[in-house]
Design an enzyme around this catalytic site. Structure first.
Site, PDB file in Angstrom:
ATOM      1  N   THR A   1     -73.157   1.411 -77.212  1.00 12.75           N
ATOM      2  CA  THR A   1     -74.562   1.249 -77.578  1.00 12.75           C
ATOM      3  C   THR A   1     -75.026  -0.175 -77.292  1.00 12.75           C
ATOM      4  O   THR A   1     -76.217  -0.426 -77.133  1.00 12.75           O
ATOM      5  CB  THR A   1     -74.763   1.565 -79.068  1.00 12.75           C
ATOM      6  OG1 THR A   1     -73.868   0.744 -79.833  1.00 12.75           O
ATOM      7  CG2 THR A   1     -74.467   3.020 -79.357  1.00 12.75           C
TER       8      THR A   1
ATOM      9  N   LYS B   1     -70.349  -9.104 -70.454  1.00 11.32           N
ATOM     10  CA  LYS B   1     -70.949  -8.141 -71.372  1.00 11.32           C
ATOM     11  C   LYS B   1     -72.458  -8.178 -71.176  1.00 11.32           C
ATOM     12  O   LYS B   1     -73.117  -9.164 -71.501  1.00 11.32           O
ATOM     13  CB  LYS B   1     -70.586  -8.476 -72.820  1.00 11.32           C
ATOM     14  CG  LYS B   1     -71.165  -7.500 -73.846  1.00 11.32           C
ATOM     15  CD  LYS B   1     -70.678  -7.847 -75.249  1.00 11.32           C
ATOM     16  CE  LYS B   1     -71.259  -6.909 -76.291  1.00 11.32           C
ATOM     17  NZ  LYS B   1     -70.769  -7.217 -77.654  1.00 11.32           N
TER      18      LYS B   1
ATOM     19  N   CYS C   1     -59.410 -10.563 -70.933  1.00  9.99           N
ATOM     20  CA  CYS C   1     -58.166 -10.087 -71.556  1.00  9.99           C
ATOM     21  C   CYS C   1     -57.771  -8.792 -70.856  1.00  9.99           C
ATOM     22  O   CYS C   1     -58.615  -7.911 -70.658  1.00  9.99           O
ATOM     23  CB  CYS C   1     -58.357  -9.857 -73.054  1.00  9.99           C
ATOM     24  SG  CYS C   1     -58.776 -11.351 -73.978  1.00  9.99           S
TER      25      CYS C   1
ATOM     26  N   ASP D   1     -66.703  -4.327 -87.568  1.00 12.40           N
ATOM     27  CA  ASP D   1     -66.403  -3.235 -86.637  1.00 12.40           C
ATOM     28  C   ASP D   1     -64.943  -3.298 -86.202  1.00 12.40           C
ATOM     29  O   ASP D   1     -64.623  -3.208 -85.015  1.00 12.40           O
ATOM     30  CB  ASP D   1     -67.321  -3.276 -85.415  1.00 12.40           C
ATOM     31  CG  ASP D   1     -67.351  -1.943 -84.665  1.00 12.40           C
ATOM     32  OD1 ASP D   1     -66.898  -0.923 -85.243  1.00 12.40           O
ATOM     33  OD2 ASP D   1     -67.825  -1.914 -83.518  1.00 12.40           O
TER      34      ASP D   1
ATOM     35  N   ASP E   1     -65.793  -8.156 -79.791  1.00 18.17           N
ATOM     36  CA  ASP E   1     -67.024  -7.420 -80.085  1.00 18.17           C
ATOM     37  C   ASP E   1     -67.590  -7.788 -81.454  1.00 18.17           C
ATOM     38  O   ASP E   1     -67.410  -7.072 -82.444  1.00 18.17           O
ATOM     39  CB  ASP E   1     -66.823  -5.904 -79.974  1.00 18.17           C
ATOM     40  CG  ASP E   1     -68.169  -5.183 -79.879  1.00 18.17           C
ATOM     41  OD1 ASP E   1     -69.213  -5.821 -80.148  1.00 18.17           O
ATOM     42  OD2 ASP E   1     -68.180  -3.986 -79.547  1.00 18.17           O
TER      43      ASP E   1
END
Length: 372
Positions: A29, A48, A106, A149, A167
């Site tokens: 999302t 990202k 990574c 999360d 994240d």
């Protein structure tokens, strides 16, 4: 129009074209994640892309929060934000430029590694994974940040065996309630399978224990190789938690009946706590079982914190934690959840062996049924 839109973006950010995209390694999302290479230096990075589709008033507040937090957090076990890049607004992108967060690359995430039956973690390697994970949590909690999360897909591991919490799109700063006024954080956070019972019951004044519950789920997953409680709804997730951790009552969790949803939800009655009994078929080490049991405590006030967890006998008994680099050196392909088959219940996965030998002839290859 393009010029006007461009002015509200990041005028001092470099163009993302300085990086060459190599492969897509994530989707959610939040947007997309790509493996990329710096065109001049050859440095590998993760890009990202910040999702801007629904943003009519400039830069998304959630991305601003993530950037601010990542600029604050600098630790070996937290993913490193290198810079922010952009693409200019132009007629070719409907006058909407894109923003990219650039991270150190990574090679793996933990969900991808656990989905591959050829990846075998020894007990000492599991200890090292959990030690680094808890070190990362200890650091962010000391800096008054909640991850919100925690799940295996958000745990990255480099080819050198260094774990990085990643994240931070749902992360936020936290503080103690002031003047008897409770905090009012959203409880619509944490992926359902890793969501702690206090959030499922509507709690909005929460803290670090929500991340420690996720750590407990991940630790059990190091042996089961798949998420241990795969609910379809919040009600179902609470039922699975009760079946494993016992019924949710004021006797085991003082004042839980004051939670917003306690009376509104149909909670499972008469269940005894059986974390150790249900997991002992997979987790043979008694210290490991005990730490998982302490992480998966219903009452957040009684749940072990990262400091005490790091001092648990699990990390200070033989075999001691050992480096992951040797094991990972035998796996030359990157492993990410996005690129792997779904790790859902019903899938036949080989039980994790914690034998020190990796000889297939001596490794326990028995198939296991799901915890639930």
């Amino acid at each position: 129009m393009a010029k006007q839109y461009d002015s509200v973006e990041c005028p001092f950010c470099d163009e993302v074209s300085k990086y060459e995209k190599l492969a897509k390694i994530g989707q959610g999302t939040f947007g997309e994640v790509f493996k990329a290479r710096h065109r001049k230096t050859g440095q590998k990075v993760a890009l990202k892309k910040v999702l801007m589709e629904n943003e009519k008033e400039g830069f998304p507040i959630t991305a601003l929060r993530e950037i601010k937090i990542l600029q604050l957090l600098k630790h070996e076990n937290v993913v490193n934000l290198i810079e922010i890049c952009r693409t200019k607004a132009s007629p070719y992108n409907r006058c909407k430029g894109s923003i990219y967060l650039v991270f150190d690359f990574c090679e793996h995430d933990l969900a991808g590694l656990l989905s591959n039956v050829l990846v075998k973690f020894t007990l000492s390697e599991i200890k090292r994974v959990m030690q680094m994970l808890l070190n990362g949590l200890y650091y962010i909690h000391r800096n008054k940040i909640l991850h919100r999360d925690m799940k295996a897909a958000n745990v990255l591991i480099t080819r050198d065996g260094v774990l990085k919490l990643a994240d931070f799109g749902l992360a936020r700063a936290f503080s103690l309630a002031k003047n008897s006024q409770p905090n009012r954080y959203t409880n619509r956070v944490v992926t359902l399978w890793y969501r702690p019972p206090e959030l499922l019951l509507g709690e909005r004044d929460y803290g670090p224990p929500i991340d420690l519950w996720g750590a407990g789920c991940i630790m059990a997953e190091m042996w089961t190789r798949s998420p241990i409680m795969q609910g379809n709804t919040e009600q179902h997730q609470l039922a699975l938690i009760s079946q494993l951790c016992g019924s949710i009552t004021p006797e085991v969790w003082p004042n839980v009946d004051n939670y917003e949803l306690y009376e509104k939800l149909e909670l499972v009655k008469g269940q005894k706590r059986k974390v150790k009994d249900r997991l002992k078929a997979y987790v043979r080490d008694p210290y490991a079982l005990d730490l998982i049991d302490k992480l998966l405590v219903l009452d957040p006030a009684q749940r072990i914190d990262s400091d005490d967890a790091l001092n648990h006998d699990f990390f200070w008994s033989d075999p001691m934690p050992s480096d992951l680099k040797g094991m990972l050196s035998t796996h030359l392909t990157s492993m990410f959840e996005y690129l792997a088959p779904p790790r859902r219940k019903g899938s036949q996965i080989t039980q994790q062996s914690t034998n020190q030998s990796r000889n297939p002839a001596t490794t326990n290859q028995t198939e296991f049924e799901r915890v639930f």
